[in-house]
Design a protein around this motif. Structure first.
Motif, short mmCIF file in Angstrom:
data_model
loop_
_atom_site.label_atom_id
_atom_site.label_comp_id
_atom_site.label_asym_id
_atom_site.label_seq_id
_atom_site.Cartn_x
_atom_site.Cartn_y
_atom_site.Cartn_z
N PRO A 158 16.30 3.88 19.84
CA PRO A 158 15.78 5.02 19.06
C PRO A 158 15.07 4.54 17.80
O PRO A 158 15.23 3.40 17.38
N VAL A 159 14.30 5.46 17.20
CA VAL A 159 13.60 5.14 15.95
C VAL A 159 14.62 5.18 14.82
O VAL A 159 15.19 6.23 14.50
N ALA A 160 14.88 4.02 14.23
CA ALA A 160 15.87 3.92 13.15
C ALA A 160 15.54 2.70 12.30
O ALA A 160 14.99 1.72 12.80
N PRO A 161 15.85 2.74 11.01
CA PRO A 161 15.57 1.60 10.14
C PRO A 161 16.41 0.38 10.53
O PRO A 161 17.59 0.50 10.89
N THR A 162 15.82 -0.78 10.45
CA THR A 162 16.55 -2.03 10.58
C THR A 162 17.27 -2.30 9.25
O THR A 162 17.16 -1.52 8.29
N THR A 163 17.99 -3.41 9.19
CA THR A 163 18.65 -3.77 7.93
C THR A 163 17.63 -3.94 6.81
O THR A 163 17.82 -3.46 5.68
N ALA A 164 16.52 -4.61 7.13
CA ALA A 164 15.46 -4.77 6.13
C ALA A 164 14.84 -3.41 5.79
O ALA A 164 14.48 -3.15 4.64
N GLY A 165 14.71 -2.55 6.79
CA GLY A 165 14.16 -1.23 6.56
C GLY A 165 15.04 -0.38 5.66
O GLY A 165 14.54 0.38 4.81
N GLU A 166 16.37 -0.49 5.84
CA GLU A 166 17.29 0.24 4.97
C GLU A 166 17.13 -0.22 3.53
O GLU A 166 17.15 0.59 2.59
N ARG A 167 16.98 -1.52 3.34
CA ARG A 167 16.81 -2.03 1.98
C ARG A 167 15.51 -1.52 1.36
O ARG A 167 15.45 -1.17 0.18
N LEU A 168 14.45 -1.45 2.16
CA LEU A 168 13.17 -0.94 1.66
C LEU A 168 13.29 0.53 1.26
O LEU A 168 12.70 0.95 0.25
N LEU A 169 14.06 1.31 2.02
CA LEU A 169 14.23 2.72 1.70
C LEU A 169 14.88 2.90 0.33
O LEU A 169 14.61 3.89 -0.37
N GLN A 215 3.89 -6.30 8.93
CA GLN A 215 3.19 -7.58 8.82
C GLN A 215 3.10 -8.03 7.36
O GLN A 215 3.27 -9.21 7.05
N ASP A 216 2.85 -7.09 6.48
CA ASP A 216 2.75 -7.41 5.06
C ASP A 216 4.07 -7.97 4.52
O ASP A 216 4.09 -8.92 3.74
N LEU A 217 5.20 -7.37 4.95
CA LEU A 217 6.51 -7.77 4.44
C LEU A 217 7.13 -8.89 5.26
O LEU A 217 8.13 -9.49 4.82
N GLY A 218 6.59 -9.14 6.43
CA GLY A 218 7.12 -10.22 7.26
C GLY A 218 8.48 -9.93 7.85
O GLY A 218 9.27 -10.85 8.09
N ALA A 219 8.77 -8.64 8.10
CA ALA A 219 10.07 -8.27 8.67
C ALA A 219 9.93 -6.97 9.45
O ALA A 219 9.18 -6.08 9.04
N PRO A 220 10.64 -6.83 10.57
CA PRO A 220 10.64 -5.54 11.29
C PRO A 220 11.40 -4.50 10.47
O PRO A 220 12.47 -4.78 9.92
N ASP A 228 0.86 -1.18 0.00
CA ASP A 228 0.00 0.00 0.00
C ASP A 228 0.90 1.24 0.00
O ASP A 228 1.70 1.43 0.92
N PRO A 229 0.80 2.09 -1.02
CA PRO A 229 1.68 3.27 -1.07
C PRO A 229 1.48 4.22 0.10
O PRO A 229 2.42 4.93 0.49
N HIS A 230 0.27 4.25 0.69
CA HIS A 230 0.06 5.12 1.86
C HIS A 230 0.91 4.64 3.03
O HIS A 230 1.50 5.44 3.76
N LEU A 231 0.98 3.33 3.22
CA LEU A 231 1.81 2.77 4.28
C LEU A 231 3.28 3.03 4.00
O LEU A 231 4.05 3.36 4.91
N LEU A 232 3.68 2.89 2.75
CA LEU A 232 5.07 3.10 2.38
C LEU A 232 5.47 4.56 2.60
O LEU A 232 6.56 4.84 3.11
N ARG A 233 4.58 5.48 2.26
CA ARG A 233 4.89 6.90 2.46
C ARG A 233 5.01 7.22 3.94
O ARG A 233 5.86 8.02 4.36
N THR A 234 4.16 6.60 4.76
CA THR A 234 4.26 6.81 6.20
C THR A 234 5.60 6.30 6.71
O THR A 234 6.27 6.96 7.52
N TYR A 235 6.00 5.11 6.25
CA TYR A 235 7.28 4.54 6.69
C TYR A 235 8.44 5.46 6.32
O TYR A 235 9.34 5.71 7.14
N VAL A 236 8.48 5.95 5.10
CA VAL A 236 9.56 6.82 4.66
C VAL A 236 9.62 8.08 5.52
O VAL A 236 10.70 8.55 5.89
N THR A 237 8.47 8.63 5.87
CA THR A 237 8.43 9.84 6.68
C THR A 237 8.95 9.58 8.08
O THR A 237 9.72 10.37 8.64
N VAL A 238 8.53 8.46 8.69
CA VAL A 238 9.02 8.12 10.03
C VAL A 238 10.53 7.92 10.01
O VAL A 238 11.26 8.41 10.87
N ALA A 239 11.03 7.19 9.00
CA ALA A 239 12.47 6.93 8.91
C ALA A 239 13.25 8.23 8.71
O ALA A 239 14.32 8.42 9.28
#
Length: 292
Positions: free
Chosen positions: A52-63, A41-46, A2-13
């Protein structure tokens, strides 16, 4: 996703804060948390650590994927909206400082233009997403060779002109009296690093073989006058289009004779230009016989 969820994630990161992201997006903090949880939950990874609030390794790849994905979505919306909307009377032109040469400035109409001076990387995205109707990007290239632009959306590019380049030297410089200069002979000189105001050192390295051209001073921003003043004061050299380098107080513009490169400007726009944008585009492009 969902692009809305993705945009929220990018903003938080980007903000490293759930509360700041909620404020910027106009959501409640609870809604932001729910968006992140749903995406994880959709991606199956934190994707984020919480304190602190920071991207995980999977989160960095998503960015790495998120920016281009969201940009293409914004570009698609802008493209369809542009087709459906009536032509506007005004026009917004985004340009780099060194693309605004005398011919371009003379082509601007007396009224109805908003000029945005942006970096080379920002201009294609601005045109693609509707932040500008037209864009002018520039750079070093072999004669008649196109520039390499980021592939952000299906955009049209047309040659808006080429001119020789010069090395800008202070009048007191030992090489100021030369009739011409070879770029390879200047690899170890003191250089000004002003990628958003002048021609980037990375482009000089590329055309000269990929070595040398270390910066003595770095300038951030798009102020071309400051770059010229720094060169005049002896803080470093700069390569500029001949029209920009000629006549700068306290400096000498020496033609670059080798390698054989030119300053190339390209017009960037979407398909199906209409109204004021089409009229300005026609004025910015060389006459048909000159293009050939």
């Amino acid at each position: 996703m969902d692009p809305h969820l993705l945009r929220t994630y990018v903003t938080v990161a980007r903000l490293a804060s759930f509360s700041e992201a909620a404020r910027e997006l106009g959501y409640t903090q609870s809604a932001v948390s729910q968006h992140i949880a749903a995406l994880e939950q959709d991606l199956g990874a934190p994707l984020l650590t919480r304190r602190p609030v920071a991207p995980t390794t999977a989160g960095e790849r998503l960015l790495e994927h998120a920016g281009p994905l969201l940009l293409r979505l914004d570009a698609a919306r802008a493209d369809v909206t542009r087709m459906a909307a009536a032509p506007t009377l005004g026009v917004t032109l985004a340009a780099t400082p060194t693309a605004l040469g005398p011919r371009v400035l003379a082509a601007l109409p007396a009224a109805g233009v908003t000029l945005r001076v942006l970096t080379r990387d920002e201009i294609p995205a601005a045109v693609a997403t509707g932040g500008a109707d037209l864009g002018l990007v520039d750079g070093l290239a072999a004669p008649s060779d196109p520039l390499r632009l980021p592939d952000v959306a299906p955009l049209m590019t047309e040659s808006a002109g080429e001119e020789p380049v010069c090395v800008l030297l202070p009048r007191s410089h030992p090489l100021a009296g030369r009739a011409g200069l070879r770029l390879g002979d200047l690899a170890d000189a003191r250089w000004l690093d002003a990628p958003d105001a002048g021609l980037p050192l990375a482009q000089l390295r590329a055309v000269a073989g990929g070595t040398g051209f270390r910066p003595a001073l770095r300038q951030e921003g798009t102020d071309l006058r400051t770059l010229m003043a720094l060169a005049a004061a002896g803080h470093g050299l700069a390569v500029l289009p001949r029209s920009a380098a000629t006549g700068v107080p306290g400096t000498v513009a020496v033609p670059l004779t080798a390698p054989r490169v030119v300053h190339r400007t390209e017009l960037v726009h979407g398909r199906g230009l209409r109204g004021a944008a089409a009229t300005l585009a026609e004025r910015l492009l060389p006459a048909p016989q000159a293009r050939g």
